[in-house]
Design a protein around this motif. Structure first.
Motif, PDB file in Angstrom:
ATOM      1  N   UNK B 243      27.850   6.496  -1.691  1.00 24.08           N
ATOM      2  CA  UNK B 243      27.863   5.081  -0.950  1.00 24.08           C
ATOM      3  C   UNK B 243      29.568   5.814  -0.528  1.00 24.08           C
ATOM      4  N   UNK B 244      30.244   5.149   1.080  1.00 21.61           N
ATOM      5  CA  UNK B 244      31.076   4.918   0.864  1.00 21.61           C
ATOM      6  C   UNK B 244      31.965   4.701   0.034  1.00 21.61           C
ATOM      7  N   UNK B 245      32.910   5.629  -0.213  1.00 17.62           N
ATOM      8  CA  UNK B 245      34.147   5.167  -1.331  1.00 17.62           C
ATOM      9  C   UNK B 245      33.117   5.941  -2.261  1.00 17.62           C
ATOM     10  N   UNK B 246      32.550   5.864  -2.789  1.00 21.51           N
ATOM     11  CA  UNK B 246      31.576   6.170  -3.881  1.00 21.51           C
ATOM     12  C   UNK B 246      32.101   4.641  -4.892  1.00 21.51           C
ATOM     13  N   UNK B 258      30.813   4.733  -9.568  1.00 18.57           N
ATOM     14  CA  UNK B 258      30.041   4.717  -8.828  1.00 18.57           C
ATOM     15  C   UNK B 258      28.625   5.951  -8.765  1.00 18.57           C
ATOM     16  N   UNK B 259      27.731   5.278  -7.204  1.00 18.21           N
ATOM     17  CA  UNK B 259      27.788   5.996  -6.088  1.00 18.21           C
ATOM     18  C   UNK B 259      28.614   7.642  -6.210  1.00 18.21           C
ATOM     19  N   UNK B 260      27.412   8.316  -5.611  1.00 17.86           N
ATOM     20  CA  UNK B 260      28.086   9.348  -4.890  1.00 17.86           C
ATOM     21  C   UNK B 260      28.459   9.018  -3.917  1.00 17.86           C
ATOM     22  N   UNK B 261      29.853   9.641  -3.803  1.00 16.22           N
ATOM     23  CA  UNK B 261      30.461   9.015  -2.549  1.00 16.22           C
ATOM     24  C   UNK B 261      30.817   9.984  -0.794  1.00 16.22           C
ATOM     25  N   UNK B 262      29.813   9.225  -0.275  1.00 19.43           N
ATOM     26  CA  UNK B 262      29.877   9.679   1.183  1.00 19.43           C
ATOM     27  C   UNK B 262      30.612  10.445   1.829  1.00 19.43           C
ATOM     28  N   UNK B 263      32.085  10.531   1.613  1.00 20.08           N
ATOM     29  CA  UNK B 263      32.505  11.284   3.082  1.00 20.08           C
ATOM     30  C   UNK B 263      32.976  12.385   1.895  1.00 20.08           C
ATOM     31  N   UNK B 264      32.898  12.345   0.311  1.00 17.26           N
ATOM     32  CA  UNK B 264      32.748  13.485  -0.381  1.00 17.26           C
ATOM     33  C   UNK B 264      32.101  14.745  -0.440  1.00 17.26           C
ATOM     34  N   UNK B 265      30.713  13.639  -0.265  1.00 15.83           N
ATOM     35  CA  UNK B 265      29.451  14.617   0.290  1.00 15.83           C
ATOM     36  C   UNK B 265      29.152  15.162   1.825  1.00 15.83           C
ATOM     37  N   UNK B 283      34.029   8.105   9.307  1.00 22.15           N
ATOM     38  CA  UNK B 283      33.651   7.746   7.977  1.00 22.15           C
ATOM     39  C   UNK B 283      35.583   7.182   6.599  1.00 22.15           C
ATOM     40  N   UNK B 284      36.247   8.782   7.478  1.00 22.86           N
ATOM     41  CA  UNK B 284      37.616   8.403   6.207  1.00 22.86           C
ATOM     42  C   UNK B 284      39.013   7.519   6.644  1.00 22.86           C
ATOM     43  N   UNK B 285      37.751   6.753   8.109  1.00 19.10           N
ATOM     44  CA  UNK B 285      38.761   5.756   8.344  1.00 19.10           C
ATOM     45  C   UNK B 285      38.748   4.396   7.782  1.00 19.10           C
ATOM     46  N   UNK B 286      36.914   4.454   7.649  1.00 14.36           N
ATOM     47  CA  UNK B 286      35.833   3.388   7.383  1.00 14.36           C
ATOM     48  C   UNK B 286      36.871   3.647   5.572  1.00 14.36           C
ATOM     49  N   UNK B 287      36.602   4.664   4.819  1.00 17.06           N
ATOM     50  CA  UNK B 287      36.531   4.340   2.999  1.00 17.06           C
ATOM     51  C   UNK B 287      38.095   3.937   2.645  1.00 17.06           C
ATOM     52  N   UNK B 288      39.034   4.439   4.312  1.00 18.94           N
ATOM     53  CA  UNK B 288      41.037   3.502   3.907  1.00 18.94           C
ATOM     54  C   UNK B 288      40.864   2.269   3.897  1.00 18.94           C
ATOM     55  N   UNK B 289      40.084   1.752   4.910  1.00 20.27           N
ATOM     56  CA  UNK B 289      39.517   0.299   4.919  1.00 20.27           C
ATOM     57  C   UNK B 289      39.515  -0.396   4.055  1.00 20.27           C
ATOM     58  N   UNK B 290      38.742  -0.091   3.478  1.00 18.91           N
ATOM     59  CA  UNK B 290      37.942  -0.691   1.285  1.00 18.91           C
ATOM     60  C   UNK B 290      38.937  -1.251   0.505  1.00 18.91           C
ATOM     61  N   UNK B 291      39.515  -0.836   0.445  1.00 15.27           N
ATOM     62  CA  UNK B 291      40.913  -1.420  -0.739  1.00 15.27           C
ATOM     63  C   UNK B 291      41.240  -2.816  -0.327  1.00 15.27           C
ATOM     64  N   UNK B 292      41.775  -2.656   1.289  1.00 16.02           N
ATOM     65  CA  UNK B 292      42.620  -3.940   1.079  1.00 16.02           C
ATOM     66  C   UNK B 292      41.038  -4.855   1.447  1.00 16.02           C
ATOM     67  N   UNK B 293      39.740  -4.453   2.288  1.00 16.79           N
ATOM     68  CA  UNK B 293      38.571  -5.240   1.938  1.00 16.79           C
ATOM     69  C   UNK B 293      38.313  -5.663   0.576  1.00 16.79           C
ATOM     70  N   UNK B 294      38.342  -5.014  -0.756  1.00 18.96           N
ATOM     71  CA  UNK B 294      37.653  -5.098  -2.027  1.00 18.96           C
ATOM     72  C   UNK B 294      38.795  -5.992  -2.857  1.00 18.96           C
TER      73      UNK B 294
END
Lengths: 321, 321
Positions: B243-246, B258-265, B283-294
């Protein structure tokens, strides 16, 4: 020299994994909150009863460079020395070594980076100057009975230079040994190592150094800490640094994890049948006390999730299905 | 049946590791903050251009059970379908399967726990009832061209029952296959797996199932996620959920990953030379946008630390040494 696998089968390290606890030194050195000497001593004393045979208890560096550890002398003087525990001090130069010997450290850990740039950034001197200082320390310590270990920092990569030539790392290991330094640490200072690289480099170093004299120091900066431990263990390495709670970190990667987490490492060993001799329950209690001591959450995961054997109560509704 | 290693050398999976992105389903399902349908669709569309061939895009479960994913129908209707990407839907029962087919999911993922207690807690039915429901779904889907996968949840341990008998897991795999379900996922639902166990169980399953039909689903609850991936990969497994961001997690272990993190994998794969076909920068750009979304930090580490190749500027003082 024998191949690593031969070493392993012929040593008492065949199954056991030795953890050197480094939270009191590498863990605390970048903490912004001052930890009282009494709290440091209490932590080290508690760790001494948890089954560790090696604890990096402090450093003797300039108080300006690392203010968080400016009380290294007092810490070493006040801790209870437990039989069978080696108390290690990090020292950057001859003056530090003199202080460490006066404070009765059992072992000195010297540090130089494989990367010239990182060594200049971290130690504020060239690698050549570091090696000259190591020579002074070796001569000073000789005959004292105090053990010597030297770390190759950035052995798996440098945040300034990138890839580090493996031949350079091997050359430094040879230099350390020729100087009379017994113990060698390969340090992944900023968490750039990957398991395949670890397998390769550990195999090469174990052609030169007994497993009992080699320590691996991994950071979990990119989530690979425990995978790297397993790769190194399978390649024959048996000694690993780890920090309670996963303390420590990299000033260049804010928010990233620090050292591999001791209790997560011991949990992995317990689950996979690798003996450590360390009491996980005690570690978990100590780790769970860290946020109150330091004022922030710590990266360790088993302290949050619990062990596999910490079963959860069955919800009431399940009983009615 | 051939041994796993024979399978591997004879398939196009020999080197490539397939990542199924599960953030839109397993990642979001426990998020307390509502994520708008448009944001879910935008995330899935962006993931579709990052190189994934499989995305678990949503679930068709009761909106009361999982309110965060109550818009599964709308999500599947609105996403852009990219050629070569299989869009998977999790379905708990025949009604869910009917909805998923109506929404044009390419593959249905069914879930039953190896642990009776966990299945009752999670699915609110016995394993026997789950298998009956699976039979209904298989008959309904047959001939539609839609793919079927079934997960063995708690395959590596149960938070209520503890250890899970490996023979029971193997028996469930056999049952799934006899029912005509092609794809099998072994799920470490609450992060209890360890690498030695993974090696053993994957080897046993690969005596029955082609690597192209086996997915491993790991959580990083106790820090072993990527170590477990490597163990499974070395045992011949080639498909992994992440999962993106773990994102994701375990309701029984608050604060745990949570799940293993896609970008770390993907970063691990890039560093170790395992091909994934996935664009880490995207992926990294998408992951870095998660905190603002969630509205909260996420566990992924490479998004914080950067890649190894993201070198740091050399401090000025170094140039004067």
């Amino acid at each position: 020299m024998n191949h690593a696998s031969n070493h392993v089968s012929n040593t008492p390290f065949a199954d056991k994994l030795i953890v050197q606890e480094v939270a009191p030194r590498d863990g605390l050195q970048i903490e912004p909150t001052w930890v009282d000497t009494a709290d440091k001593v209490a932590l080290i004393n508690a760790l001494s009863t948890a089954g560790f045979t090696r604890i990096e208890a402090g450093s003797f560096v300039s108080p300006k460079a690392i203010p968080a550890l400016r009380d290294g002398d007092a810490v070493f003087q006040r801790i209870e020395r437990h039989a069978g525990v080696i108390y290690v001090a990090l020292v950057p130069n001859l003056k530090g070594a003199e202080r460490a010997l006066a404070a009765k450290a059992d072992e000195l850990n010297l540090v130089m980076s494989a990367s010239q740039t990182h060594n200049r950034a971290n130690m504020r001197m060239s690698c050549e100057s570091s090696l000259t200082a190591f020579g002074d320390i070796v001569r000073h310590v000789k005959g004292s009975g105090v053990l010597l270990n030297a770390s190759v920092a950035t052995a798996f990569g440098c945040p300034f230079e990138g890839t580090i030539d493996e031949d350079r790392v091997i050359g430094i290991v040879d230099t350390y040994r020729e100087m009379g330094i017994e113990g060698i640490t390969l340090a992944d200072t900023t968490g750039m190592a990957n398991p395949r690289q670890v397998t390769r480099l550990v195999a090469r170093v174990l052609e030169r150094v007994e497993p009992s004299a080699l320590t691996l120091h991994f950071h979990n900066t990119r989530g690979l800490g425990l995978a790297n431990v397993l790769a190194a263990y399978e390649a024959g390495a048996r000694r690993f640094d780890a920090a309670l709670g996963g303390l420590g970190g990299c000033p260049f990667a804010p928010g990233a994890s620090g050292n591999i987490c001791t209790e997560d490492l011991v949990n992995m060993c317990d689950e996979t049948g690798i003996r450590t001799g360390i009491n996980l329950e005690k570690l978990l209690a100590l780790s769970r006390a860290l946020p109150a001591l330091l004022g922030h959450d710590v990266p360790g995961q088993v302290a949050k999730a619990g062990r596999n054997s910490d079963l959860h109560p069955v919800p009431d509704y399940v009983l009615q299905i």
